[in-house]
Design an enzyme around this catalytic site. Structure first.
Site, PDB file in Angstrom:
ATOM      1  N   SER A 118       0.802  -1.222   0.000  1.00 22.86           N
ATOM      2  CA  SER A 118       0.000   0.000   0.000  1.00 22.86           C
ATOM      3  C   SER A 118       0.835   1.273   0.000  1.00 22.86           C
ATOM      4  O   SER A 118       0.459   2.273  -0.614  1.00 22.86           O
ATOM      5  CB  SER A 118      -0.946  -0.002   1.209  1.00 22.86           C
ATOM      6  OG  SER A 118      -1.805  -1.123   1.169  1.00 22.86           O
ATOM      7  N   HIS A 122       0.345   4.393   4.141  1.00 27.46           N
ATOM      8  CA  HIS A 122      -0.324   5.139   3.079  1.00 27.46           C
ATOM      9  C   HIS A 122       0.174   6.582   3.015  1.00 27.46           C
ATOM     10  O   HIS A 122       0.492   7.087   1.936  1.00 27.46           O
ATOM     11  CB  HIS A 122      -1.835   5.124   3.308  1.00 27.46           C
ATOM     12  CG  HIS A 122      -2.441   3.760   3.171  1.00 27.46           C
ATOM     13  ND1 HIS A 122      -3.806   3.550   3.125  1.00 27.46           N
ATOM     14  CD2 HIS A 122      -1.883   2.528   3.073  1.00 27.46           C
ATOM     15  CE1 HIS A 122      -4.058   2.258   3.003  1.00 27.46           C
ATOM     16  NE2 HIS A 122      -2.903   1.612   2.983  1.00 27.46           N
TER      17      HIS A 122
END
Length: 302
Positions: free
Chosen positions: A207, A253
């Site tokens: 991610s 993220h």
């Protein structure tokens, strides 16, 4: 005697002719330019010029290989970031997907393998387990955690995002610069997770790198004056999930996104005369920040 302004011209004299105006850039009508694309011959301003082996070309001709559909009048240019245009612009994206899938299948066949690949702690997270991994010198986990997934929905989402975002970015940046962007973004996500997350909470997945591609895509679209609303809307949706869905490492993220924006900006805005220095120098500075955060957290935990 000088003639007064506005008075008629004397015999044999001609009124001064205004200087001919230059054509305006086809993408920026308010900018005059004397340079034309070597393929489609449309006028282009300095912001739109992409260096080719002979002259300059416009972004559209670089993107589709011909621009107007006619045979090219110059050899293939470099990408907007200075990379070499490859026959298969998605090769590295395919390789990254294969690596992720191979690790996923290996984990499915031997789930205990996951604990030796995740970033920190134990997987599944176990608060009673002591810190392990990076704090004990296993720095390789900063990389291996970028390629580990446990749930099918997790790897499916990440690989679809990698395909949608990675292919166009690889074509725009060139293979080496694209790979540098992917790895640096992933490492930045791992470093921020290591710094802020609980030392007993495992972290895994691509991610951080995927959000790095989101950030670089937004920068590239802004550079090419494309409509940014689709990518910004998709990014906003992903950020909403990041902070509302339990079990997601938001640190990865955000770390990847910030690194992607910084590296992506350097890739597409670096001046041509020192392009490589700015691009790889920026990657180096982000890596220095990754090392500094990792050392800081390791010092706190040991």
């Amino acid at each position: 005697m000088d003639q007064a302004p506005g008075s008629p011209q004397g015999p044999g004299e001609q009124a001064p002719q205004p200087a001919p105006s230059l054509p305006t850039c086809y993408r920026h009508p308010d900018r005059e330019t004397g340079v034309r694309c070597t393929r489609c011959e449309r006028p282009i301003c300095p912001e739109c010029m992409i260096s080719a082996s002979v002259g300059f070309q416009c972004p559209e001709c670089v993107r589709d290989g011909s621009g107007t559909g006619h045979a090219p009048t110059a050899t293939l240019p470099r990408t907007i970031a200075g990379g070499t245009i490859a026959a298969d612009p998605r090769l590295f994206t395919k390789i990254l997907i294969v690596i992720n899938l191979a690790v996923f299948l290996a984990v499915q066949m031997n789930n205990s393998l996951l604990n030796s690949l995740v970033l920190i702690g134990q997987w599944p997270p176990a608060p009673w387990m002591p810190t392990e991994g990076v704090a004990e010198g296993e720095w390789y986990r900063l990389v291996t955690s970028m390629f580990t997934h446990e749930e099918i929905w997790h790897i499916a989402f990440n690989m679809l995002s990698l395909w949608w975002l990675g292919g166009p970015l690889e074509a725009a940046l060139g293979r080496v610069r694209y790979l540098a962007l992917y790895l640096v973004s992933g490492l930045a996500g791992s470093a921020l997770t290591y710094l802020l997350a609980s030392p007993s909470e495992g972290s895994l997945g691509a991610s951080g790198a995927i959000f790095g591609l989101f950030g670089a895509t937004a920068v590239l679209m802004r550079r090419l004056n494309y409509d940014m609303r689709p990518v910004l809307a998709l990014l906003a949706i992903n950020l909403i999930f990041t902070f509302t869905w339990s079990g997601i490492a938001w640190e990865a993220h955000i770390g990847g996104l910030v690194a992607g924006v910084v590296v992506g900006y350097a890739m597409v805005h670096a001046p041509r005369e020192r392009r490589a220095l700015v691009q790889y120098g920026t990657c180096g500075l982000v890596l220095v920040a990754v090392i500094a955060l990792t050392l800081l957290r390791t010092f706190q935990l040991t």
